[in-house]
Design a protein around this motif. Structure first.
Motif, PDB file in Angstrom:
ATOM      1  N   PHE A   1       1.652  -4.402   6.297  1.00  0.00           N
ATOM      2  CA  PHE A   1       2.863  -4.106   6.765  1.00  0.00           C
ATOM      3  C   PHE A   1       3.109  -5.062   7.822  1.00  0.00           C
ATOM      4  O   PHE A   1       1.616  -4.736   8.998  1.00  0.00           O
ATOM      5  N   THR A   2       3.971  -5.301   8.560  1.00  0.00           N
ATOM      6  CA  THR A   2       3.916  -5.949   9.463  1.00  0.00           C
ATOM      7  C   THR A   2       4.830  -4.309  10.699  1.00  0.00           C
ATOM      8  O   THR A   2       5.548  -4.307  10.514  1.00  0.00           O
ATOM      9  N   ALA A   3       4.478  -4.137  11.986  1.00  0.00           N
ATOM     10  CA  ALA A   3       4.882  -3.216  13.121  1.00  0.00           C
ATOM     11  C   ALA A   3       4.856  -3.498  14.585  1.00  0.00           C
ATOM     12  O   ALA A   3       3.328  -3.322  14.626  1.00  0.00           O
ATOM     13  N   ASP A   4       6.306  -3.445  15.057  1.00  0.00           N
ATOM     14  CA  ASP A   4       5.175  -3.507  17.071  1.00  0.00           C
ATOM     15  C   ASP A   4       4.223  -4.637  16.650  1.00  0.00           C
ATOM     16  O   ASP A   4       3.413  -4.718  17.897  1.00  0.00           O
ATOM     17  N   ASN A   5       5.210  -5.704  15.971  1.00  0.00           N
ATOM     18  CA  ASN A   5       4.466  -7.066  16.226  1.00  0.00           C
ATOM     19  C   ASN A   5       3.017  -6.747  15.864  1.00  0.00           C
ATOM     20  O   ASN A   5       1.744  -7.927  16.185  1.00  0.00           O
ATOM     21  N   GLN A   6       2.479  -6.105  14.935  1.00  0.00           N
ATOM     22  CA  GLN A   6       1.297  -5.663  14.790  1.00  0.00           C
ATOM     23  C   GLN A   6       0.927  -5.992  13.328  1.00  0.00           C
ATOM     24  O   GLN A   6       1.731  -5.820  12.676  1.00  0.00           O
TER      25      GLN A   6
ATOM     26  N   GLN B   1      11.865   7.466  12.318  1.00  0.00           N
ATOM     27  CA  GLN B   1      12.246   6.397  12.420  1.00  0.00           C
ATOM     28  C   GLN B   1      11.410   5.651  11.091  1.00  0.00           C
ATOM     29  O   GLN B   1      10.276   4.951  10.829  1.00  0.00           O
ATOM     30  N   GLU B   2      12.539   5.478  10.448  1.00  0.00           N
ATOM     31  CA  GLU B   2      11.845   3.656   8.517  1.00  0.00           C
ATOM     32  C   GLU B   2      12.023   2.906   9.723  1.00  0.00           C
ATOM     33  O   GLU B   2      12.727   2.085   9.684  1.00  0.00           O
ATOM     34  N   LEU B   3      10.675   2.104   8.339  1.00  0.00           N
ATOM     35  CA  LEU B   3      10.663   0.283   8.757  1.00  0.00           C
ATOM     36  C   LEU B   3      11.278  -0.334   8.345  1.00  0.00           C
ATOM     37  O   LEU B   3      11.250   0.124   6.630  1.00  0.00           O
ATOM     38  N   THR B   4      12.816  -0.717   8.275  1.00  0.00           N
ATOM     39  CA  THR B   4      13.102  -1.265   7.182  1.00  0.00           C
ATOM     40  C   THR B   4      13.793  -2.674   7.472  1.00  0.00           C
ATOM     41  O   THR B   4      13.459  -3.319   6.091  1.00  0.00           O
ATOM     42  N   SER B   5      12.765  -3.399   7.782  1.00  0.00           N
ATOM     43  CA  SER B   5      12.136  -4.780   8.188  1.00  0.00           C
ATOM     44  C   SER B   5      11.154  -5.381   8.271  1.00  0.00           C
ATOM     45  O   SER B   5      11.209  -6.587   9.069  1.00  0.00           O
ATOM     46  N   SER B   6       9.996  -4.856   7.649  1.00  0.00           N
ATOM     47  CA  SER B   6       8.885  -5.235   7.546  1.00  0.00           C
ATOM     48  C   SER B   6       8.434  -5.915   6.683  1.00  0.00           C
ATOM     49  O   SER B   6       8.868  -6.749   5.088  1.00  0.00           O
ATOM     50  N   ALA B   7       7.465  -7.566   6.997  1.00  0.00           N
ATOM     51  CA  ALA B   7       6.982  -7.475   5.750  1.00  0.00           C
ATOM     52  C   ALA B   7       5.696  -7.241   5.215  1.00  0.00           C
ATOM     53  O   ALA B   7       4.206  -6.985   5.467  1.00  0.00           O
ATOM     54  N   VAL B   8       5.984  -6.658   3.417  1.00  0.00           N
ATOM     55  CA  VAL B   8       5.042  -5.683   2.818  1.00  0.00           C
ATOM     56  C   VAL B   8       4.369  -6.260   1.987  1.00  0.00           C
ATOM     57  O   VAL B   8       5.017  -6.586   1.311  1.00  0.00           O
ATOM     58  N   THR B   9       3.185  -6.604   1.743  1.00  0.00           N
ATOM     59  CA  THR B   9       2.500  -7.022   0.129  1.00  0.00           C
ATOM     60  C   THR B   9       1.804  -5.854  -0.398  1.00  0.00           C
ATOM     61  O   THR B   9       1.393  -4.807  -0.372  1.00  0.00           O
TER      62      THR B   9
END
Length: 307
Positions: free
Chosen positions: A139-144, A79-87
């Motif tokens: 980036f953030t995923a699964d609250n990490q 699954q692609e991550l589409t709603s992360s805060a990416v820097t």
């Protein structure tokens, strides 16, 4: 640290913009203009359950402007991550230990239509034995929060229509101008697009490396790039062309104008950069006389092209 970063970047810009070599026009005659319109994977890496890929034109990071497409995929469920805060932060390290950055999009937004995070980086130098680039991505995923750094290689741009220049303005600020299009001009009036960026001098002491406040750039707002294209080689007498249009900023943040190439060959885009108040930030007027047999005088601010 603030002063250290500023002077390192100033030195880099001075070396980039002040080195003058006599152009070998004959060697360039008949050179084929390369084009790259397909985005391919330029870098990929794994962190935990996530794979990050970055696509660039031709699958290569080039000196100059690079549009970048970044994807983050969970390798466990695809699954692609589409709603992360990416820097995204590129850092250049030199042999003496000094570090600097380049114009870039720090906070990447997700493009719902094309299904990737979109950004850019204007790499101001090529990779070498004494200079290396590294990408710092979070980036953030699964609250990490995930933090990654990755060495990359930046190649010489073979297409002179995508050249760039870095320089100090009369206002003491550090600027970068990078050509974006056309990649392959025609003998006609060509839409001309460029990015114009300014280094943001840090106003606070550096935090934990890499502190993005020490390596920040912004798009220059509301300036004008006055354009005077010339064929500078002696046989062409530094002649110009009609119907050119100065570059002004569009809604996309980039600068748009028109360059009229009346024949193929070496052209110099002589520029005068003016701020919102009409004051000259950099550049000089080019003599209007036609001088066959004499190499043309260039503006204090210029970018060479070839097609």
């Amino acid at each position: 640290m603030k002063s250290f970063n500023f002077w390192i970047i100033a030195l880099l810009f001075a070396v980039t913009s002040c080195t003058i070599d006599k152009t070998d026009y004959e060697a360039e005659t008949g050179s084929e203009v390369p084009e790259s319109y397909e985005f391919k994977e330029a870098a990929s890496f794994i962190n935990g359950n996530y794979k990050i890929t970055i696509d660039a034109l031709n699958g290569i990071f080039y000196k100059g402007y690079n549009e970048l497409h970044l994807k983050i995929v969970n390798t466990q469920n695809n699954q692609e991550l589409t709603s992360s805060a990416v820097t995204f932060l590129p850092i250049l390290s030199n042999a003496d230990g000094s570090k600097s950055s380049c114009p870039h999009e720090y906070n990447l937004a997700y493009d719902l239509t094309n299904k990737y995070y979109i950004g850019y980086s204007v790499f101001t130098g090529e990779s070498s034995t004494t200079a290396s680039w590294k990408l710092y991505i979070s980036f953030t995923a699964d609250n990490q929060k995930y933090e990654i750094n990755k060495d990359i290689s930046v190649a010489q741009q073979p297409n002179k229509n995508l050249n760039m220049t870095a320089f100090a303005g009369n206002d003491g600020e550090q600027y970068v101008i990078a050509l974006i299009s056309p990649q392959k001009p025609t003998v006609s009036e060509n839409p001309l697009v460029a990015g114009v960026y300014k280094y943001n001098k840090p106003t606070t002491p550096a935090g934990t490396f890499p502190d993005p406040t020490q390596f920040s750039y912004t798009e220059v707002v509301g300036y004008t790039l006055k354009l005077d294209p010339r064929m500078p080689e002696p046989s062409m007498g530094n002649h110009s062309s009609p119907n050119n249009k100065d570059l002004t900023q569009g809604n996309d943040g980039l600068y748009h104008g028109v360059v009229n190439y009346t024949m193929t060959g070496n052209w110099t885009l002589n520029l005068i950069m003016m701020n919102q108040n009409g004051l000259i930030v950099k550049g000089t007027v080019v003599p209007t006389d036609h001088t066959p047999g004499v190499e043309g005088v260039k503006s204090e601010l210029y970018i060479d092209t070839l097609f």
